[in-house]
Design a protein around this motif. Structure first.
Motif: not given
Ligand SMILES: Cc1cc2nc3c(=O)[nH]c(=O)nc-3n(C[C@H](O)[C@H](O)[C@H](O)COP(=O)(O)OP(=O)(O)OC[C@H]3O[C@@H](n4cnc5c(N)ncnc54)[C@H](O)[C@@H]3O)c2cc1C
Length: 235
Positions: A58-62, A75-81, A160-164
């Protein structure tokens, strides 16, 4: 898109690993960090390639930003990638800048002028609040240099809600094509037009938010916004 030679640095940096050694049209490749950094810094979009737990690529743009020897992603901590990356899933990050369409006299030799980077590795999760904030700043400044000082910084809850995540710039390669089409010798006398249609990322007129507070002029980093230009072909 056909490939044509790119005259590279006379003492090119060696590939840091066999996985990032260019095999096809290797004369266009570069492992020179200055070349790589310039492409990472100019590109607005990165693509993250992973293979998920079911084996599906899977290729995800960001968005991304380089800071020294790291590429930051957020991105969101809910991001699967991003969750997969934080669990150590190997990743391939690619950025591409398209500088021109190369029109040859034959259909076969049409090409594109471009600069691209492929970075392989594993991401680490950035947890420390200070580094997380610095990564945020790097991403905002990467997209619109000068913006950070004008905006409200993220709150603790927003952080906290953001994954880095950070990917180290170790196993990396660049590929660059510049210049005119390379036609077969006998085709140069054909009546078809040949040459390059240069392409740039261009801004249009600003669209101020209708809810903008009265009396706020657009800053220079918005009115004069541009991404830096493409390299000149070497003659
Ligand atoms: C805008 C654009 C359009 C393109 N169009 C075409 C096309 O239509 N057809 C085509 O065959 N090729 C095209 N290319 C080139 C393509 O990206 C590959 O380089 C080429 O297809 C060779 O692939 P490969 O798997 O044989 O690479 P290999 O040389 O086997 O790859 C080995 C290693 O070299 C590095 N590498 C390979 N390609 C790149 C790259 N582009 N940038 C940075 N590092 C790289 C990577 O580290 C990779 O792991 C295009 C590139 C760009 C940027």
């Amino acid at each position: 898109v056909s490939d044509a030679p790119h005259s590279s640095n006379p003492t090119p940096a060696p590939p840091p690993s066999d996985r990032v050694r260019l095999r096809r049209k290797r004369e266009r490749g570069s492992h020179d960090r200055a070349v790589i950094d310039q492409i990472l810094d100019e590109a607005l979009i990165a693509h993250l390639g992973i293979v998920d737990e079911e084996g599906q690529p899977c290729v995800i743009p960001t968005l991304h930003a380089r800071q020294d020897d790291l590429v930051y992603l957020h991105g969101s901590t809910a991001s699967r990638t991003l969750r997969a990356l934080s669990e150590g899933t190997p990743v391939c990050l690619t950025v591409t800048l398209i500088d021109g369409l190369v029109l040859a006299r034959s259909a076969m030799h049409h090409s594109a002028n471009y600069r691209s980077v492929v970075l392989l590795g594993e991401a680490t999760s950035v947890e420390g609040p200070a580094e997380k904030l610095a990564a945020f700043e790097a991403i905002v400044e990467h997209i619109v240099p000068g913006r950070w000082r004008d905006v409200r910084p993220p709150t603790d809850n927003e952080l906290k809600a953001t994954a880095v995540l950070a990917i180290p710039i170790n196993e990396v390669s660049a590929k660059v094509r510049v210049g005119q089409p390379i036609d077969d010798e006998e085709d140069y006398s054909l009546p078809a037009w040949a040459g390059v249609i240069p392409l740039v990322t261009q801004t249009l007129a600003l669209e101020p938010d209708p809810r903008l507070r009265a009396g706020i002029a657009a800053p220079a980093y918005a009115t004069d916004y541009r991404r830096t230009g493409s390299p000149r072909p070497r003659r």
